[in-house]
Design an enzyme around this catalytic site. Sequence first.
Site, PDB file in Angstrom:
ATOM      1  N   TYR A   1       0.824  -1.207   0.000  1.00 50.96           N
ATOM      2  CA  TYR A   1       0.000   0.000   0.000  1.00 50.96           C
ATOM      3  C   TYR A   1       0.862   1.263   0.000  1.00 50.96           C
ATOM      4  CZ  TYR A   1      -4.727  -1.874   0.873  1.00 50.96           C
ATOM      5  OH  TYR A   1      -5.947  -2.486   0.764  1.00 50.96           O
TER       6      TYR A   1
ATOM      7  N   LYS B   1       3.365 -15.121   1.948  1.00 48.75           N
ATOM      8  CA  LYS B   1       3.556 -15.737   0.635  1.00 48.75           C
ATOM      9  C   LYS B   1       5.058 -15.924   0.501  1.00 48.75           C
ATOM     10  CE  LYS B   1       1.967 -17.163  -3.390  1.00 48.75           C
ATOM     11  NZ  LYS B   1       1.095 -18.338  -3.568  1.00 48.75           N
TER      12      LYS B   1
ATOM     13  N   ASP C   1      -2.817 -17.994  -0.204  1.00 47.04           N
ATOM     14  CA  ASP C   1      -3.799 -18.676  -1.061  1.00 47.04           C
ATOM     15  C   ASP C   1      -4.445 -19.838  -0.306  1.00 47.04           C
ATOM     16  OD1 ASP C   1      -1.259 -19.825  -1.094  1.00 47.04           O
ATOM     17  OD2 ASP C   1      -1.297 -20.372  -3.215  1.00 47.04           O
TER      18      ASP C   1
ATOM     19  N   ASP D   1      -6.326  -7.116   4.064  1.00 44.95           N
ATOM     20  CA  ASP D   1      -7.470  -6.462   3.417  1.00 44.95           C
ATOM     21  C   ASP D   1      -8.367  -7.516   2.776  1.00 44.95           C
ATOM     22  OD1 ASP D   1      -9.031  -4.330   2.312  1.00 44.95           O
ATOM     23  OD2 ASP D   1      -8.019  -4.666   0.392  1.00 44.95           O
TER      24      ASP D   1
ATOM     25  N   ASP E   1     -12.297  -9.202   4.293  1.00 41.90           N
ATOM     26  CA  ASP E   1     -13.600  -9.198   3.605  1.00 41.90           C
ATOM     27  C   ASP E   1     -14.139 -10.623   3.510  1.00 41.90           C
ATOM     28  OD1 ASP E   1     -13.313  -6.437   3.034  1.00 41.90           O
ATOM     29  OD2 ASP E   1     -14.331  -6.681   1.098  1.00 41.90           O
TER      30      ASP E   1
HETATM   31  C1  IPM Z   1     -10.426  -1.330   4.131  1.00 40.12           C
HETATM   32  C2  IPM Z   1     -10.707  -0.695   2.814  1.00 40.12           C
HETATM   33  C3  IPM Z   1      -9.553   0.244   2.462  1.00 40.12           C
HETATM   34  C4  IPM Z   1      -8.287  -0.568   2.378  1.00 40.12           C
HETATM   35  C5  IPM Z   1      -9.777   1.065   1.183  1.00 40.12           C
HETATM   36  C6  IPM Z   1     -11.081   1.824   1.223  1.00 40.12           C
HETATM   37  C7  IPM Z   1      -8.624   1.995   0.926  1.00 40.12           C
HETATM   38  O1  IPM Z   1     -10.902  -1.655   1.828  1.00 40.12           O
HETATM   39  O2  IPM Z   1     -10.281  -0.593   5.132  1.00 40.12           O
HETATM   40  O3  IPM Z   1     -10.354  -2.561   4.195  1.00 40.12           O
HETATM   41  O4  IPM Z   1      -7.975  -1.136   1.326  1.00 40.12           O
HETATM   42  O5  IPM Z   1      -7.579  -0.634   3.377  1.00 40.12           O
HETATM   43 MN    MN Z   2     -10.906  -3.690   2.576  1.00 33.47          MN
END
Ligand code: IPM
Ligand code: MN
Length: 365
Positions: free
Chosen positions: A143, A193, A231, A255, A259
């Site tokens: 990032y 990884k 993975d 990240d 999710d």
């Molecule tokens: C998160 C979001 C952010 C990230 C984005 C909005 C920049 O997806 O906080 O997980 O990638 O960190």
């Molecule tokens: Mn995210």
Amino acid sequence: MAHKIAVLAGDGIGPEVMESALAVLSRALGSESDQFQFEAALVGGAAIDATGSPLPAETLKLCEQSDAILFGSVGGPKWESLPHEKQPERGALLPLRKHFSLFANLRPVRLYPELAASSPLKAERIAAGVDMLIVRELTGGIYFGQPKGRSGDGADEKGFDTMVYHRFEVERITKLALEAAALRKQRITSIDKANVLTTMVLWREVVSQMVAEYNQSGASASIALDHMYVDNAAMQVILNPARFDVLLCGNMFGDIISDEASVLGGSLGMLASASLSSSGSFGLYEPSGGTAPDIAGKGIANPIAQILSAALMLRYSFERDDLARRIETAVGRAISAGARTGDIAQAGEQSISTKEMTESIIQNL
Ligand code: IPM
Ligand code: MN
């Protein structure tokens, strides 16, 4: 002296769910409300529209003068055509994380048993429960690594990002994961990884060293460590979620895995997060999901991730574990009582509005 909280609601569903979180906070604080001072400021697309900048100087100043930031979410289709650095995510959220050295992002994922049917997994896969904590490094990795940019033209035009981790960055996030694991099920799965990426070879070495040192130091709890390629981890998280306790990840992998893991609990709308630094109790608290432009303004968003983020703020920035627990318990009770926004409602279940969910949580405080 009153505690000061910068309230940055942002875009999309941000303002709606922030209103819910503030209502729950106000009720939970009760007569102590006067010890907490909330001040709102613009951020993200809303700030671009009003001032031209996604993170105006006044907003940053307010954050600097505050003890914590309660953050909503930023971004949306309206600002997607702006140059990359001016977009809400890249121009506001990432700079805020970096500015305050918020290197540790904690994302607790748990499944409320009543929501098992909302999980995309078959009942038998989640029968053993889901209760994990994702510890994501937040200010390093691909990032932020330099160089980053674009150059060249025609077929040779290229875009590039660089993945970098320094030893101290891996050490400080591992230390935090160790502290968290000691208070949980004493197990860390470090995700990397290392079969491909040199950065991740260093990551694996440092994590192994730190955990070994911790276990030799005579700490009360011994921590079990395993390493998993990302993975494979993506697969194991859905095959056997109960095997995980603390997942220690770099920025990008954390990240993605967060999710994925969040929907085990029914919906991304349930996933709170705390972003912390090593200096004192300052933190930024935000839902892990986005602005959900498709449902923004409709009053149907799930406010739970924002409400639970406010609870994390009380716990980590203000040492009010008692109040944090009250809020978390109230959320659990509302769910037990059948309160469901659209994202967690099953076929045949009535779904309620953001305001009704908020009311139900407040009634259960
Ligand atoms: C998160 C979001 C952010 C990230 C984005 C909005 C920049 O997806 O906080 O997980 O990638 O960190
Ligand atoms: Mn995210």
